[in-house]
Write an enzyme that holds these catalytic residues in place. Sequence first.
Site, PDB file in Angstrom:
ATOM      1  N   GLU A  15      42.479  28.476  54.411  1.00 20.20           N
ATOM      2  CA  GLU A  15      42.006  29.772  53.953  1.00 20.20           C
ATOM      3  C   GLU A  15      40.503  29.683  53.770  1.00 20.20           C
ATOM      4  O   GLU A  15      39.983  28.657  53.330  1.00 20.20           O
ATOM      5  CB  GLU A  15      42.658  30.177  52.626  1.00 20.20           C
ATOM      6  CG  GLU A  15      42.142  31.518  52.101  1.00 20.20           C
ATOM      7  CD  GLU A  15      42.835  31.979  50.820  1.00 20.20           C
ATOM      8  OE1 GLU A  15      42.669  33.149  50.453  1.00 20.20           O
ATOM      9  OE2 GLU A  15      43.536  31.163  50.195  1.00 20.20           O
ATOM     10  N   CYS A  74      44.874  34.979  49.481  1.00 20.56           N
ATOM     11  CA  CYS A  74      44.392  36.260  48.968  1.00 20.56           C
ATOM     12  C   CYS A  74      43.595  37.046  50.002  1.00 20.56           C
ATOM     13  O   CYS A  74      43.430  38.263  49.846  1.00 20.56           O
ATOM     14  CB  CYS A  74      43.567  36.030  47.708  1.00 20.56           C
ATOM     15  SG  CYS A  74      44.533  35.469  46.291  1.00 20.56           S
ATOM     16  N   ASN A  96      51.849  37.737  51.123  1.00 16.73           N
ATOM     17  CA  ASN A  96      51.427  36.550  50.382  1.00 16.73           C
ATOM     18  C   ASN A  96      51.426  36.854  48.887  1.00 16.73           C
ATOM     19  O   ASN A  96      50.646  37.682  48.430  1.00 16.73           O
ATOM     20  CB  ASN A  96      50.006  36.140  50.807  1.00 16.73           C
ATOM     21  CG  ASN A  96      49.422  35.070  49.904  1.00 16.73           C
ATOM     22  OD1 ASN A  96      49.786  33.911  49.993  1.00 16.73           O
ATOM     23  ND2 ASN A  96      48.498  35.456  49.016  1.00 16.73           N
ATOM     24  N   GLU A  97      52.339  36.223  48.155  1.00 12.00           N
ATOM     25  CA  GLU A  97      52.313  36.280  46.681  1.00 12.00           C
ATOM     26  C   GLU A  97      52.299  37.691  46.103  1.00 12.00           C
ATOM     27  O   GLU A  97      51.618  37.947  45.108  1.00 12.00           O
ATOM     28  CB  GLU A  97      51.082  35.528  46.143  1.00 12.00           C
ATOM     29  CG  GLU A  97      51.114  34.053  46.373  1.00 12.00           C
ATOM     30  CD  GLU A  97      49.965  33.352  45.656  1.00 12.00           C
ATOM     31  OE1 GLU A  97      49.220  34.012  44.916  1.00 12.00           O
ATOM     32  OE2 GLU A  97      49.830  32.139  45.824  1.00 12.00           O
TER      33      GLU A  97
END
Length: 826
Positions: free
Chosen positions: A61, A248, A380-381
């Site tokens: 990332e 994120c 994602n999350e």
Amino acid sequence: MTRGRRRRWRIGLGAAVGALLAGTAVTPPAVADDVTDYTVTVDPGRAGATIDDTMYGVFFEDINRAADGGLYAELLQNRSFEYSTADNKAYTPLTAWTTTGTAKVSDDDGRLNARNRNYLSLGAGSSATNSAYGTGVNVEKGRTYDFSVWARADSALTVTLADADGTLAAPRTVKARGGWTKYTATFTASRGSTTGRLTVATSADAALDMVSLFPRDTFKGRANGLRKDLAQKIADLRPGFVRFPGGCLVNTGSMEGYDEASGYQRKRSYQWKDTVGPVEERATNANFWGYNQSYGLGYYEYFQFAEDIGAMPLPVVPALVTGCGQNKATDDDALLKRHIQDTLDLIAFANGPVTTKWGKLRAKMGHPKPFHLTHLEVGNEENLPEDFFERFTEFRTAIEAAYPDVTVISNSGPDDSGTTFDTAWKLNKDADVDMVDEHYYNSPQWFLQNNDRYDSYDRGGPKVFLGEYASLGNTWSNALSEAAYMTGLERNADVVKLASYAPLLARRDTVQWTPDMIWFDDQKSWGSADYEVQKLFMRNVGDRVVPSTATATPSTLQPITGAVGLSTWATSAAYDDVRVTSADGDSLLSDDFSGDASKWTGSGSGSWAVQDGQYVQSDETAENTMVTAGDPNWQNYDLHVKATKKSGKEGFLVAFGVKDTGNYYWWNLGGWNNTSSAVEQAVNGGKATLVSKAGSIETGRAYDIDIKVRGRQVTLYLDGAEWGSFKDDKPAEPFRQVVTKDKKSGDLIVKVVNAQDARARTTVNLGGAKVANSAAVTTLTADPAAENTATDTPVKPTTSTFRGVADTFTYTFPANSVTFLRIKKG
């Protein structure tokens, strides 16, 4: 991603160092010469889980400047003058540039193209100098560097590479003629420097864009390539997969495109079509971590890198539900359908024939053959599991209809447990999802305590992708706890199919998140202690688990002991009527704040004062404002507090078992933006959740909080009703092992982690396996607080040969060590 009150978008996580087992059920011997006896029994007659070649991988990332200024080999910063306050409040289009004469950044119809919005206009006799990242352009004597620029001019451009001591290479002259054209030049460094500057000077009016300088020697020699030492360190791991690009970056910001319709929105989710094609035509974007993304390292470069290192690509696409603190679902059906089509197009870009639109683009970029994409993750999350799963289902249905051989991966939110986790897992299981991505960042103690996490998972349920995990520090004690945990991952390889430590890269002068696997600056890179553990496991996986058991470390249970505390997080709260009473009814502490607060000691965070007979913390921005009172040796007591939220984002925190600022328990009421409550345990600064429930705290309402501590049993009451309880008696077992077999070589691989200060004298019974009488030994051992740096590598592997292998033999594993014995077949 989140873990307790640690949020990934915050800096300053507590590094869990020192005594891993403090306050737990295991008390290790304190002297390095001490020895604890163990037995490992191997059962080669039983078949264990099959381990896939892709078991361990990496997660890339763009955090900590992992891409621009990191893995992406471009040496100049802000090469296309696109930096903006949208990226960082301190940025301007001329960040990293200094100019002389007449210079102006223009944003008009004279630009290079619609997606490259800005360009630099220079008057006659003017110049622009780029200072690169860090201290400047890093050049090495004798190395070749490739310069390029897009220019609109009718003049000669003089390009120099120099530092304060003079030129670093012979200047170059570029004769520009007419409209926007790309020009190139080559430098060969006559000496080395870490403070170089590149300057472009004009003899007449000129417009410049995409001013670039690359080392010729990139990874695999590829154009628009990757920094060689960083890419090689990743390749040396031999990862089975590369997850990309987030994180994120995927599930934050606008889901709109970079186009006129959106007003060229600068804070967007990572969208793959922004990142392919000619680099001068790629979009720019604000990076969630506080800087700019040039997208020079885009999806094509990612697929190429995965192929170059023999890893499976595993891309992640937005699910149109934001996370990482934003937590908003996008309700725009047309936009959702566009993103679903973009995902189908991504698979076509990776795998499609050259006769298709996207396969043709891949071929035009230099790769006619497909990249063999087999796995893809959506989302994602997400902290809104129902909203996420509704959209995930639409993605999954479309992908499986068009590409039934592609595994579509879901996720379970940002934590290892809790309401979001449970809800997400139920949705995934009920829908028979193939694989679920779990993320968690916990203390070393948590990793030692939870080696058996996946033992009880449903063998027939969704498989697990452990996409992000780490133990909150880069010391050897952190790496040891992760190694111990990895033996449990391998033992459960029929459930855990993929696992990747995170994050992967960190530039030393631009850190948003720690810990990280590989660190670097402009001159060099180095692997952390965690890197060495990951490398050892990745290069010695094996193909099948050989069932084995081990005896445990003798344990000594001690009661929970400690003082009490009050705290807040981004909230103002008032406390009153604090009473601590022993189990026998004796008063240990009583404070109604009718006078001063002299019984309480704080760390200096927050603004505490006695107001109207209450102890009030009034700073709504301060985080972890804990004040404490009492004796750290208290045990078996009842704590009563009256608490009122006055204003702010969350609720309040009441601590017990407080030993110091890094070791305590607290009841976190109204945490996670006032969405849930939990009891968290902090060990050497790293937190783990012990019990949690959904719920919020009302502003202005006084709550009666009671906590009953008996031995290691804790019961919690809210307004007189029992809220929950737990017993913290799970041992942080320091001795862990797993045995695997490599099909190709026939080697039996005995992997032992000894995460304590005592040596582990171990009787190993191979159960009649036919083996040679010697083993190749690889050992990692160091002081628990040791940490690899740019100048010192205390954690590194040593190799030796052990010639005492027999059906039953004894081996003494060093204190604080990871040891692999590769035993040839007999």
